[in-house]
Design a protein around this motif. Structure first.
Motif, short mmCIF file in Angstrom:
data_model
loop_
_atom_site.label_atom_id
_atom_site.label_comp_id
_atom_site.label_asym_id
_atom_site.label_seq_id
_atom_site.Cartn_x
_atom_site.Cartn_y
_atom_site.Cartn_z
N GLY A 282 24.86 20.51 1.25
CA GLY A 282 25.23 19.11 1.41
C GLY A 282 24.28 18.12 0.77
N LYS A 283 23.41 18.56 -0.13
CA LYS A 283 22.48 17.65 -0.79
C LYS A 283 23.07 17.20 -2.13
N PRO A 284 22.68 16.01 -2.59
CA PRO A 284 23.18 15.55 -3.90
C PRO A 284 22.57 16.37 -5.03
N ILE B 10 18.39 21.70 -12.39
CA ILE B 10 19.49 22.38 -13.08
C ILE B 10 18.98 23.72 -13.59
N ASP B 11 19.85 24.71 -13.59
CA ASP B 11 19.59 26.01 -14.21
C ASP B 11 20.68 26.25 -15.25
N ILE B 12 20.28 26.52 -16.47
CA ILE B 12 21.22 26.78 -17.56
C ILE B 12 21.11 28.25 -17.95
N TYR B 13 22.23 28.96 -17.92
CA TYR B 13 22.25 30.38 -18.27
C TYR B 13 22.99 30.57 -19.59
N TRP B 14 22.27 31.05 -20.60
CA TRP B 14 22.88 31.41 -21.88
C TRP B 14 23.09 32.93 -21.86
N THR B 15 24.31 33.38 -22.00
CA THR B 15 24.60 34.81 -21.93
C THR B 15 25.28 35.26 -23.21
N ALA C 239 25.93 25.97 -16.54
CA ALA C 239 24.92 25.10 -15.93
C ALA C 239 25.16 25.05 -14.42
N ILE C 240 24.12 25.33 -13.65
CA ILE C 240 24.19 25.32 -12.20
C ILE C 240 23.33 24.18 -11.67
N TYR C 241 23.90 23.34 -10.82
CA TYR C 241 23.14 22.32 -10.12
C TYR C 241 22.69 22.94 -8.79
N ASP C 242 21.46 23.41 -8.79
CA ASP C 242 20.97 24.27 -7.72
C ASP C 242 20.82 23.51 -6.41
N GLY C 243 21.30 24.10 -5.32
CA GLY C 243 21.10 23.53 -4.00
C GLY C 243 19.75 23.89 -3.41
N ASN C 244 19.02 24.81 -4.08
CA ASN C 244 17.67 25.18 -3.66
C ASN C 244 17.60 25.59 -2.19
N GLY C 245 18.63 26.33 -1.76
CA GLY C 245 18.63 26.83 -0.40
C GLY C 245 19.10 25.84 0.65
N ASP D 277 28.66 14.07 -5.56
CA ASP D 277 30.02 14.37 -6.00
C ASP D 277 30.41 15.81 -5.74
N ASN D 278 29.53 16.60 -5.10
CA ASN D 278 29.78 17.99 -4.74
C ASN D 278 29.96 18.91 -5.94
N LYS D 279 29.65 18.46 -7.13
CA LYS D 279 29.76 19.34 -8.29
C LYS D 279 28.56 20.28 -8.31
N THR D 280 28.83 21.55 -8.50
CA THR D 280 27.76 22.56 -8.47
C THR D 280 27.60 23.31 -9.78
N GLU D 281 28.56 23.17 -10.69
CA GLU D 281 28.53 24.04 -11.87
C GLU D 281 29.31 23.43 -13.03
N GLU D 282 28.85 23.74 -14.25
CA GLU D 282 29.59 23.43 -15.47
C GLU D 282 29.64 24.71 -16.31
N THR D 283 30.79 24.96 -16.93
CA THR D 283 30.91 26.11 -17.82
C THR D 283 31.17 25.60 -19.23
N TYR D 284 30.34 26.06 -20.17
CA TYR D 284 30.44 25.62 -21.56
C TYR D 284 30.73 26.81 -22.45
N LYS D 285 31.74 26.67 -23.29
CA LYS D 285 32.11 27.73 -24.23
C LYS D 285 31.50 27.44 -25.61
#
Length: 282
Positions: free
Chosen positions: A249-251, A32-37, A240-246, A274-282
């Motif tokens: 179709g991977k879990p 996972i990669d979490i970006y705080w902006t 939050a990004i669930y990285d496919g690492n290049g 579940d094909n989820k790739t991202e979460e956005t948190y406010k």
């Protein structure tokens, strides 16, 4: 008390429904990669810190990198840092044979101009290890032993000093603080060239399995929103990004949830298709 109980129950739930590990599709693998902006850069700062908690013991048999600062930027120079189960580096600036130090802390910066960074851009306390190489672009790094386990910690980078006769660069020093004891372990210092030393709006965190044989461990890591000069930055959002690492179709091998100013990451060793790739948190 109610909020503390809620967090504890959620962590227990997440750990209970994690399963034993398997190997990721390739190495290294970001779970996972979490970006705080934040709303804007910080023009002048003396300290940036990220609190993080490790729930569940990380075994010595895995190669896990927990990076409270997976990427940040000071004046145009990107840097990163965290803790690893199997850290290592050059024992001196002249002995360039990698020496293991077991569990340790890392502080690294990339080259701002793509050129090799000399080792005089790095220094540290007794026991510090070094590396300057180009296999992850050109970088220079300091590493030191940190005996971390389950618990609460802070990754801290402080502006250390400038040379009295030369204001064209400053040094920044990284520390790992054990929040149960208050003890800070110095990782080492890196030189950053000026003339600007503003902290850019985005600070990322990640959890990674590295090496070439490690399984994905069962563990939960809670990252708190970064603080600058001891306070939270205005207008900060998280992604939050669930990285496919290049790969495709991977879990995904992690889930995340936001509680207050924390994002709680639980590794899911068998993966979720579940094909989820991202979460956005406010």
């Amino acid at each position: 008390m109610r909020n503390t109980l809620t967090v504890s129950l959620l962590l227990l739930f997440l750990l209970t429904f994690s399963t034993n590990g398997q190997r990721p599709p390739k190495y290294p693998w970001h779970m996972i990669d979490i970006y705080w902006t934040a709303a804007a850069s910080t023009a002048s700062f003396n300290e940036v810190s990220v609190d993080f908690r490790i729930v569940g013991e990380v075994p010595n048999t895995v190669d896990l990198y927990i990076a409270p600062v997976g990427i940040a930027n000071i004046g145009g120079t990107e840097w990163y840092g965290g803790i690893q189960t199997h850290a290592g580096g050059w024992p001196t600036k002249t002995d360039h044979n990698i020496e293991p130090i077991d569990r340790g802390g890392i502080f690294s910066r990339w080259s701002a101009d793509k050129k090799k960074i000399p080792l005089d851009f790095a220094e540290g306390p007794p026991g510090v290890h070094y590396e300057s190489a180009d296999y992850e672009d050109n970088f220079v790094s300091v590493r030191n032993k940190v005996d971390w386990h389950a618990g609460s910690y802070s990754y801290i980078v402080r502006r250390a000093r400038s040379h009295p006769s030369d204001v064209s660069f400053v040094w920044f020093t990284a520390y790992i603080r054990n929040n149960a004891t208050g003890v800070e372990t110095e990782i080492g210092s890196l030189r950053f060239n000026g003339p600007k030393y503003d902290l850019y709006p985005t600070i990322a965190a990640f959890v990674e399995v590295y090496g070439s044989t490690s399984i994905i461990p069962q563990v939960t890591v809670a990252f708190s929103e970064p603080r600058v000069n001891g306070v939270y930055r205005p207008g900060t959002n998280a992604n939050a990004i669930y990285d496919g690492n290049g790969t495709t179709g991977k879990p995904r091998y992690a889930t995340s949830a936001k509680l207050g100013r924390e994002i709680i990451v639980t590794l899911r060793p068998r993966g979720l298709a579940d094909n989820k790739t991202e979460e956005t948190y406010k």
